[in-house]
Design a protein around this motif. Sequence first.
Motif, short mmCIF file in Angstrom:
data_model
loop_
_atom_site.label_atom_id
_atom_site.label_comp_id
_atom_site.label_asym_id
_atom_site.label_seq_id
_atom_site.Cartn_x
_atom_site.Cartn_y
_atom_site.Cartn_z
N GLU A 184 14.30 -17.27 4.73
CA GLU A 184 13.43 -16.30 5.39
C GLU A 184 12.19 -16.93 6.01
O GLU A 184 11.65 -16.41 6.98
CB GLU A 184 13.02 -15.19 4.41
CG GLU A 184 14.18 -14.29 3.99
CD GLU A 184 14.80 -13.54 5.17
OE1 GLU A 184 14.06 -13.05 6.05
OE2 GLU A 184 16.04 -13.46 5.21
N THR A 185 11.72 -18.02 5.45
CA THR A 185 10.55 -18.71 6.01
C THR A 185 10.96 -19.82 6.96
O THR A 185 10.11 -20.53 7.48
CB THR A 185 9.66 -19.30 4.90
OG1 THR A 185 10.42 -20.28 4.19
CG2 THR A 185 9.14 -18.23 3.97
N GLU A 186 12.26 -19.93 7.19
CA GLU A 186 12.81 -20.96 8.05
C GLU A 186 12.31 -22.35 7.67
O GLU A 186 12.05 -23.20 8.51
CB GLU A 186 12.51 -20.64 9.52
CG GLU A 186 13.15 -19.33 9.96
CD GLU A 186 12.79 -18.92 11.38
OE1 GLU A 186 11.90 -19.54 12.00
OE2 GLU A 186 13.42 -17.97 11.86
N GLY A 187 12.16 -22.55 6.36
CA GLY A 187 11.76 -23.86 5.86
C GLY A 187 10.34 -24.26 6.16
O GLY A 187 9.99 -25.43 6.07
N ARG A 188 9.48 -23.30 6.53
CA ARG A 188 8.11 -23.63 6.91
C ARG A 188 7.18 -23.78 5.72
O ARG A 188 6.11 -24.36 5.85
CB ARG A 188 7.55 -22.57 7.85
CG ARG A 188 8.23 -22.52 9.20
CD ARG A 188 7.57 -21.51 10.11
NE ARG A 188 7.49 -20.22 9.46
CZ ARG A 188 8.15 -19.13 9.85
NH1 ARG A 188 8.92 -19.17 10.90
NH2 ARG A 188 8.03 -17.99 9.21
N LEU A 189 7.57 -23.24 4.55
CA LEU A 189 6.69 -23.27 3.38
C LEU A 189 7.35 -24.01 2.23
O LEU A 189 8.55 -23.87 2.00
CB LEU A 189 6.35 -21.84 2.92
CG LEU A 189 5.62 -20.97 3.93
CD1 LEU A 189 5.50 -19.55 3.39
CD2 LEU A 189 4.24 -21.53 4.22
N PRO A 190 6.55 -24.77 1.47
CA PRO A 190 7.11 -25.42 0.29
C PRO A 190 7.38 -24.39 -0.81
O PRO A 190 6.81 -23.29 -0.80
CB PRO A 190 6.00 -26.39 -0.12
CG PRO A 190 4.76 -25.81 0.44
CD PRO A 190 5.15 -25.07 1.69
N VAL A 191 8.24 -24.74 -1.74
CA VAL A 191 8.62 -23.83 -2.81
C VAL A 191 8.44 -24.55 -4.15
O VAL A 191 9.00 -25.64 -4.35
CB VAL A 191 10.10 -23.38 -2.67
CG1 VAL A 191 10.47 -22.41 -3.77
CG2 VAL A 191 10.34 -22.77 -1.30
N HIS A 192 7.67 -23.94 -5.02
CA HIS A 192 7.47 -24.50 -6.37
C HIS A 192 8.70 -24.27 -7.23
O HIS A 192 9.37 -23.24 -7.10
CB HIS A 192 6.28 -23.83 -7.06
CG HIS A 192 4.96 -24.23 -6.49
ND1 HIS A 192 4.16 -25.16 -7.10
CD2 HIS A 192 4.29 -23.81 -5.39
CE1 HIS A 192 3.05 -25.30 -6.39
NE2 HIS A 192 3.11 -24.50 -5.35
N VAL A 193 8.96 -25.21 -8.13
CA VAL A 193 10.03 -25.05 -9.09
C VAL A 193 9.73 -23.81 -9.95
O VAL A 193 8.58 -23.47 -10.20
CB VAL A 193 10.19 -26.32 -9.95
CG1 VAL A 193 9.00 -26.53 -10.87
CG2 VAL A 193 11.47 -26.29 -10.74
N VAL A 194 10.77 -23.15 -10.39
CA VAL A 194 10.63 -21.99 -11.27
C VAL A 194 10.09 -22.46 -12.62
O VAL A 194 10.50 -23.49 -13.13
CB VAL A 194 12.01 -21.32 -11.46
CG1 VAL A 194 11.97 -20.25 -12.53
CG2 VAL A 194 12.51 -20.76 -10.15
N ASP A 195 9.17 -21.71 -13.20
CA ASP A 195 8.68 -22.02 -14.54
C ASP A 195 9.71 -21.51 -15.54
O ASP A 195 9.68 -20.38 -15.98
CB ASP A 195 7.33 -21.37 -14.79
CG ASP A 195 6.79 -21.69 -16.18
OD1 ASP A 195 7.39 -22.53 -16.89
OD2 ASP A 195 5.76 -21.10 -16.56
N MET A 196 10.64 -22.39 -15.88
CA MET A 196 11.69 -21.98 -16.79
C MET A 196 11.39 -22.39 -18.22
O MET A 196 12.22 -22.23 -19.10
CB MET A 196 13.03 -22.56 -16.34
CG MET A 196 12.99 -23.99 -15.95
SD MET A 196 14.43 -24.41 -14.96
CE MET A 196 14.04 -26.10 -14.64
N GLN A 197 10.18 -22.89 -18.47
CA GLN A 197 9.77 -23.39 -19.78
C GLN A 197 10.62 -24.60 -20.16
O GLN A 197 11.63 -24.88 -19.55
CB GLN A 197 9.87 -22.31 -20.85
CG GLN A 197 8.96 -21.12 -20.61
CD GLN A 197 7.49 -21.47 -20.71
OE1 GLN A 197 7.02 -21.90 -21.74
NE2 GLN A 197 6.76 -21.31 -19.62
N GLY A 198 10.18 -25.32 -21.16
CA GLY A 198 10.94 -26.46 -21.64
C GLY A 198 11.97 -26.00 -22.66
O GLY A 198 11.95 -24.86 -23.12
N PRO A 199 12.87 -26.89 -23.02
CA PRO A 199 13.94 -26.51 -23.94
C PRO A 199 13.46 -25.90 -25.26
O PRO A 199 14.01 -24.88 -25.70
CB PRO A 199 14.67 -27.83 -24.18
CG PRO A 199 14.43 -28.62 -22.94
CD PRO A 199 13.04 -28.26 -22.52
#
Length: 161
Positions: free
Chosen positions: A11-26
């Motif tokens: 949707e942003t046509e790759g114009r914006l960076p994307v942060h990794v999801v905060d999935m917590q550590g194991p």
Amino acid sequence: MARNAEVFLEETEGRLPVHVVDMQGPADVCGKLWNYGDFLLSAYTDPDAYHSLMTRVTDAFIMFWDAQRSLLGDKFIGTHLFGWSYVPTDAGASVSADSLVMISPGFYDEFYSPYLQRIGAAFGGVAVHSCGDFSAVLPRMLKTPHLQSHQCGPDDGERDG
């Protein structure tokens, strides 16, 4: 979650960076799945169950992190800490580890560090974030192979008393 990143990228046509999801550590995922008390106690009462769960969740963490990184390419920001818009590409994977405040240095060495090491080995490093005061385990953490950095949550300087 990976699908959300894919839609955002499209949707942003790759114009914006994307942060990794905060999935917590194991360990924090396991603590939430099993409840922290029972999970941490199981390291002593049923170490096979503890290590089995931690191994599976660590595998899932590695797989999901890699899927996000592969999908997003050069738009990928390897931290969920949104105050940072840049992370060096050699920083490795970032892991939330709020449960560090609940463990002893010995517990860290035996039951926590091996899984951070696996993540670090898979991604050329690991950066650990915790929202609490984990100073009791910090000396041991600093000896963890592949550890690139550590970061604690914000402290506004206010103290009771």
